[in-house]
Write a protein that holds these residues in place. Structure first.
Motif, short mmCIF file in Angstrom:
data_model
loop_
_atom_site.label_atom_id
_atom_site.label_comp_id
_atom_site.label_asym_id
_atom_site.label_seq_id
_atom_site.Cartn_x
_atom_site.Cartn_y
_atom_site.Cartn_z
N ILE A 81 0.82 -1.21 0.00
CA ILE A 81 0.00 0.00 0.00
C ILE A 81 0.85 1.26 0.00
N PHE A 83 0.16 5.22 0.94
CA PHE A 83 -0.83 6.10 1.55
C PHE A 83 -0.71 7.53 1.05
N ASP A 85 -0.41 10.29 2.77
CA ASP A 85 0.60 11.14 3.42
C ASP A 85 1.96 10.43 3.53
N ALA A 87 3.42 8.36 4.95
CA ALA A 87 3.53 7.51 6.15
C ALA A 87 4.88 6.83 6.26
N LEU A 88 5.95 7.58 5.97
CA LEU A 88 7.29 7.05 6.18
C LEU A 88 7.59 7.06 7.67
N PHE A 89 8.50 6.18 8.09
CA PHE A 89 8.90 6.17 9.49
C PHE A 89 9.93 7.29 9.68
N PRO A 90 9.59 8.32 10.46
CA PRO A 90 10.45 9.51 10.50
C PRO A 90 11.83 9.25 11.11
N TRP A 91 11.96 8.20 11.91
CA TRP A 91 13.24 7.96 12.58
C TRP A 91 14.19 7.13 11.72
N TYR A 134 12.28 13.94 6.89
CA TYR A 134 12.05 15.39 7.06
C TYR A 134 12.95 16.23 6.15
N ARG A 141 9.20 12.27 -0.78
CA ARG A 141 8.66 11.38 0.25
C ARG A 141 7.71 10.36 -0.36
N ARG A 148 9.11 1.84 -1.06
CA ARG A 148 8.90 0.95 0.09
C ARG A 148 7.87 -0.13 -0.24
#
Lengths: 266, 276
Positions: A81, A83, A85, A87-91, A134, A141, A148
């Protein structure tokens, strides 16, 4: 490979509590392997609900959803999927974001590296592999998010309004890129959008949905050869047709509501 | 956008201008402290108050020096800090683990969370008599109180943080095949880290309060609280004030050297500043 479709949705429906209309009336359609299908319509037409069911994140009230011949009971298994926004993992860095699903599936490290690099190459993000989300623009993104999903080598790619938060230029660029990536990788795609021209440009099949209650009102087969051009007059004509159809639906809806109001006033 | 910040560093002129601006900023932030010190000095120097009740700044500084050289205040400070860090660390680990568990299990949440929330309403020091009974009139009882005082806000902060994780992020993880402990370790835990840092700070301040209160009562072992109590016993208010000064400095140093840096690093790494 068998003739079995990638996805088969049979009479899937959904009603949310405290809602006047069914979010989705019993709806059926199929997606062939390698087919690009769009679900288009105004907000509240049930397109995201439908995608959620296919993704296995929502259960239909009744009816069935089958992916690759097996009933859908949860997320995963050949379906990836993207999304709205990202929805990446920011860390995590871009590289590690793309690697995440492979880690979850215990893919050996050397293979992970290779597949991540391929996926990043496909979306042209090799140069920012070590950056964090970020540090990226919205368009980058969303590319990372597509990588991904693609790294899982999904037979079915689900995209929930992936470009609707982007500015017009970035959006056009990413539509072109998605067309190229799809031609290269050929997964079955279910693409949700409210943008008619985007749907017409990308898809083999467009299901036009309407709201109150949510349902498919018309299906368009688009057999323009690829790669396509967004300014193709045939596409614009198609868009016109879809828009007319949607307008008629809205008018009907207004009329129905007016009648209902009169009845209840009597 | 975050790209322009921090570019114009390097030349000598900007450095010296930087120092000047920094001094000015320092002055702007510390004028009230300076005024307060001045007032303290004037009041004591003019002899308006009994030095027995309020010694002069100079006397307090002198006492501070004596305490370090003659009463080995460094040993007390070391003992206190060790207890603080130990108790805090135990409380943090226990709180985070329980918070994660209650955040993932409805059963645990419904049973345990209201109890912790209730206990949080009771000042930790109220449990000191119990701790003394269980662990003895010694440093262990104090350690237990500090750990308990940290544990409660930490568990609540962890639990609260888990309910603020973006649902899309969880869905994305699930769709990519994450589940069980892998999900906890690689998604849930990292996702709550920024909130946890806030929790760590809060836990630290709760730990300090519990520690000082407990040390004042349990005076057997070395510790700043014991020195405070000694000051009261012998009527040496300058000792009390000197110790308060030490506590203040420790507080500022840990805040600036540790928590502020940690927070800045986490916020940058988690993308909470700059591009949003």
């Amino acid at each position: 490979m068998s003739d079995q479709p990638a996805l088969r949705v049979v009479d899937a429906c959904k009603t949310y509590e405290r809602s006047e209309h069914a979010a989705l009336l019993p709806t059926s359609f199929e997606v062939a392997r390698g087919e690009f299908v769009s679900l288009v319509g105004p907000s509240g037409c049930g397109k995201s609900t439908l995608l959620g069911m296919i993704a296995g994140l929502l259960a239909p009230d009744s009816g069935t959803v089958e992916a690759l011949g097996k009933p859908v009971t949860g997320p995963g298994e050949g379906r990836a999927i993207v999304f709205q926004d990202a929805a990446l993992f920011p860390w995590l860095s871009v590289f590690h974001n793309v690697e995440y699903g492979l880690r979850a599936h215990k893919v050996p490290k050397a293979e992970r590296r290779e597949r991540v690099e391929n996926a990043l190459g496909l979306v042209r993000l090799d140069h920012v592999a070590d950056k964090h989300p970020y540090e990226l623009s919205g368009g980058m993104r969303q590319r990372a998010s597509i990588a991904r999903a693609l790294v899982m080598q999904p037979e079915i790619l689900l995209m929930d309004e992936p470009f609707s938060a982007l500015d017009a230029q970035t959006r056009t660029i990413l539509q072109d890129e998605l067309q190229r990536i799809w031609i290269e990788t050929q997964p079955a795609v279910v693409f949700v959008t409210h943008n008619l021209i985007e749907a017409a440009f990308l898809s083999d099949t467009v299901h036009l949905l309407s709201s109150g209650p949510g349902r498919i009102v018309k299906t368009y087969d688009i057999d323009i050869t690829r790669p396509r051009d967004e300014a193709d007059p045939a596409l614009l004509e198609l868009r016109h047709d879809m828009l007319d159809r949607l307008r008629a639906e809205v008018d009907d809806d207004v009329e129905r509501r007016a009648q209902a109001a009169e009845v209840s006033a009597l | 956008m975050s790209t322009t910040a921090g570019k114009d560093r390097g030349t000598a002129a900007t450095v010296s201008r930087g120092i000047g601006t920094a001094m000015l900023a320092l002055l702007r932030k510390s004028w009230f402290v300076i005024a307060l010190l001045l007032l303290w000095w004037i009041v004591t120097a003019a002899g308006w108050v009994d030095p027995y009740k309020l010694p002069s700044p100079g006397d307090v500084l002198g006492t501070l020096g004596t305490l370090f050289t003659e009463r080995a205040l460094l040993t007390d400070l070391g003992a206190t800090l060790l207890r603080l860090v130990e108790g805090w660390a135990i409380g943090v680990v226990a709180g985070v683990v329980l918070g994660l568990a209650t955040g993932r299990s409805r059963f645990l949440e419904e049973g345990i969370r209201p109890v912790i929330a209730g206990l949080q309403a009771v000042p930790t020091i109220a449990f000191l008599p119990l701790a003394i009974l269980w662990f003895g009139f010694n440093g262990t009882a104090v350690l237990a109180i500090v750990a308990f005082g940290t544990f409660k806000p930490m568990a609540l902060a962890t639990y609260g943080a888990m309910h603020q994780i973006s649902p899309t992020l969880l869905m994305a993880g699930e769709a990519l095949g994450a589940k069980g402990f892998f999900m906890q370790r690689t998604l849930i835990f990292p996702a709550i880290v920024p909130s946890l840092v806030t929790g760590l700070k809060m836990g630290w301040s709760f730990a300090w309060r519990a520690l000082m209160a407990a040390e004042i009562v349990v005076t057997g072992a070395a510790g700043l609280g014991g020195v405070l109590e000694l000051g009261r016993e012998i009527g040496a208010i300058d000792v009390v004030m000197a110790v308060i000064l030490v506590i203040l400095v420790v507080g500022i140093v840990t805040e600036q050297l540790f928590f502020t840096r940690l927070e800045r690093w986490v916020n940058r790494r988690w993308g909470l500043v700059g591009a949003r």
